[in-house]
Design a protein around this motif. Structure first.
Motif, PDB file in Angstrom:
ATOM      1  N   UNK A   1       3.224 -23.110  22.470  1.00 19.72           N
ATOM      2  CA  UNK A   1       2.157 -23.996  22.951  1.00 19.72           C
ATOM      3  C   UNK A   1       2.533 -25.461  22.759  1.00 19.72           C
ATOM      4  N   UNK A   2       3.130 -25.802  21.616  1.00 22.64           N
ATOM      5  CA  UNK A   2       3.520 -27.191  21.374  1.00 22.64           C
ATOM      6  C   UNK A   2       4.640 -27.626  22.316  1.00 22.64           C
TER       7      UNK A   2
ATOM      8  N   UNK B   1      -6.002 -18.809  35.199  1.00 16.96           N
ATOM      9  CA  UNK B   1      -5.989 -18.928  33.749  1.00 16.96           C
ATOM     10  C   UNK B   1      -7.430 -19.103  33.259  1.00 16.96           C
ATOM     11  N   UNK B   2      -7.860 -18.262  32.330  1.00 21.62           N
ATOM     12  CA  UNK B   2      -9.216 -18.337  31.788  1.00 21.62           C
ATOM     13  C   UNK B   2      -9.183 -19.051  30.444  1.00 21.62           C
TER      14      UNK B   2
ATOM     15  N   UNK C   1       5.475 -13.725  27.639  1.00 26.41           N
ATOM     16  CA  UNK C   1       5.806 -14.210  28.978  1.00 26.41           C
ATOM     17  C   UNK C   1       4.548 -14.619  29.744  1.00 26.41           C
ATOM     18  N   UNK C   2       3.502 -13.786  29.676  1.00 25.51           N
ATOM     19  CA  UNK C   2       2.260 -14.147  30.369  1.00 25.51           C
ATOM     20  C   UNK C   2       1.612 -15.373  29.724  1.00 25.51           C
TER      21      UNK C   2
ATOM     22  N   UNK D   1       0.208 -21.185  29.948  1.00 22.73           N
ATOM     23  CA  UNK D   1       0.305 -22.525  29.375  1.00 22.73           C
ATOM     24  C   UNK D   1       1.020 -23.479  30.331  1.00 22.73           C
ATOM     25  N   UNK D   2       2.021 -22.992  31.028  1.00 24.29           N
ATOM     26  CA  UNK D   2       2.748 -23.829  31.990  1.00 24.29           C
ATOM     27  C   UNK D   2       1.835 -24.229  33.141  1.00 24.29           C
ATOM     28  N   UNK D   3       1.012 -23.313  33.606  1.00 24.90           N
ATOM     29  CA  UNK D   3       0.062 -23.651  34.669  1.00 24.90           C
ATOM     30  C   UNK D   3      -0.910 -24.729  34.201  1.00 24.90           C
TER      31      UNK D   3
END
Length: 483
Positions: free
Chosen positions: A389-390, A429-430, A459-460, A465-467
């Motif tokens: 996440x960081x 993404x929720x 991976x998901x 997080x990338x989105x």
């Protein structure tokens, strides 16, 4: 003539249908428009205003009458369908689901760890436990027990045999508490423990305080028990002593509820000094403390519980669900002698006893050391995912603890919580936003909670997080600000 009458009747029926179209009551609601619509729909279904089988108006027609965009109403219908409130039938329309028929199929699926579809960062659950091997061994051992009938029979009122009580005390001692016989009570998870503490120790009309941003189900429990509730301000460490002192000075307060370690949603952990100050205020104003430490074991460098600073007035609640395995619905409550009996009676009133078989599994996991090994696995997964996440969101205003299950994302200028939540959902993404945790009357910050444990695969999680990072890198669309 007959044909004309038929046409008139058809037109009249259409007029009646139009006049009787379901119209939600949206006045006074907060949040994105589609969320307001979903909540109004849920309330009308619960009240019977929309009975099972009722057909809802086409979303374009309802959008026209409400002055909303068709996309907003369509999103609301889709969200309500995911929640198990509605079903769509091709060529026929959208209908209210019969809850009695859907309960068995909808409820388990609602927490399923999906491998496709929306990436869920809204549920603050630990990662899937790798307890299948140990559980298989324990069940095999239990199966070899001479008398299995005791696991399907009534136990003593509190449901705690000597073995189970010893395991519970050991777990609480590892949490930092000095436990004695009679002070430990088994519950069906931490939420059940919170319910029993409030039921057993407070009376209708009593005043309790809780964090301005915090665990919403506690406020719902307080409302159902006819308790009065007020929010106490929080800062980077949690409950503000100055705000707490002011509230206690102005009125008699019976109890303070708080999470001192890895608070949700803010991720804060109180220092030792802050915990001492909270304990001193409680003692000075003769106030009880209900300490929710469900996340505590995840943090290996955590301070001592507040219960160690005010043991005579603190009810300490924890469980195995967040730190070992989420399906292990066993919790432990520690209360001083003067309060324990009242809480124990509330346990008996609500469930009579914790399930003996589940308690036996928990006890064997603890006594064998396997619970600790599973806890260490959870910590390792949390650390790995917090690092991820960081790496992806570190350039934004992200608060997190390296060993926590969630992160707190303050949104850049131009966003509001509703627009971000809706835009994230549109990208699959929720997330939960600050309004989900705000006490009544509290102005929620423009922020979102990102839960990192629910998704089964890294991976998901990385994709989700990338989105979000891509979304935050762009200015919000002007039309999204009104959702």
């Amino acid at each position: 003539m007959i044909r004309k009458l038929t046409l008139l009747l058809i037109c009249f029926k259409g007029y009646i249908d139009l006049m009787s179209i379901w119209m939600p009551k949206l006045d006074g609601r907060r949040g994105a428009k589609y969320q307001q619509l979903v909540e109004a729909l849920a309330e009308d279904i619960a009240s019977g205003r929309l009975p099972p089988g009722a057909r809802l108006p086409p979303y374009r027609e309802l959008a026209y009458r409400l002055g909303m965009s068709a996309q907003t109403v369509s999103r609301a219908y889709a969200q309500a369908t995911r929640r198990g409130l509605l079903r769509g039938e091709t060529g026929r329309g959208t209908f209210v689901i019969d809850p009695s028929r859907q309960a068995a199929s909808v409820a388990p699926a609602s927490l399923a760890r999906e491998t496709s579809g929306p990436i869920d960062l809204s549920r603050n659950l630990p990662s899937p436990s790798r307890a299948d091997g140990p559980l298989r061994d324990i069940l095999r051992e239990i199966g070899a027990t001479a008398d299995l009938r005791m696991f399907l029979d009534y136990q003593s009122g509190d449901g705690e045999g000597p073995t189970h009580a010893a395991a519970a005390r050991r777990w609480l001692q590892e949490c930092g508490l000095d436990t004695r016989a009679g002070e430990v009570i088994g519950t069906c998870g931490a939420q059940h423990g919170l319910f029993c503490a409030l039921t057993g120790l407070l009376s209708p009309g009593d005043l309790m305080l809780s964090e301005a941003l915090g665990y919403a189900p506690v406020r719902v429990i307080a409302e159902r028990l006819a308790l009065r509730a007020l929010p106490v301000e929080i800062d980077a460490e949690g409950v503000c002593p100055e705000s707490l002192e002011r509230l206690c000075r102005d009125r008699p307060v019976r109890l303070l509820y708080l999470t001192a370690t890895l608070q949700s949603p803010t991720t804060s952990t109180m220092s030792d000094e802050r915990r001492r100050r909270i304990a001193e205020i409680a003692r000075r104003h003769d106030m009880l403390i209900l300490e929710d430490d469900v996340f505590g074991r995840l943090k290996d460098d955590r301070p001592l519980p507040i219960a160690c600073f005010a043991p005579e007035r603190t009810i300490y609640v924890t469980s195995l669900s967040k730190s070992v395995a989420p399906g292990l619905r066993i919790g432990f409550l520690h209360a001083p002698d003067a309060l324990a009996d009242a809480v124990r009676r509330a346990v008996v009133l609500s469930v009579w006893m914790t399930p003996p078989l589940m308690s036996e599994i928990a006890a064997r996991l603890i006594e064998s050391g396997m619970a600790l090994r599973l806890l260490l696995d959870q910590r390792a997964t949390a650390q790995r995912r917090q690092t991820l996440a960081r790496q992806i969101l570190g350039r934004f205003d992200l608060n997190a603890d390296p060993q926590g299950l969630h992160a707190w994302l303050r949104l850049p200028d131009g966003w509001n919580a509703g627009s971000f939540r809706a835009a994230a959902e549109a990208r699959g993404v929720l997330v939960s936003d600050a309004r989900d945790f705000a006490a009544p009357g509290v102005v929620a910050p423009v922020a979102a909670r990102l839960s990192l444990g629910h998704e089964a695969s890294d991976a998901r999680l990385e994709t989700g997080l990338t989105r979000l990072a891509d979304l935050l890198s762009q200015p919000p669309r002007s039309d999204a600000l009104f959702l």
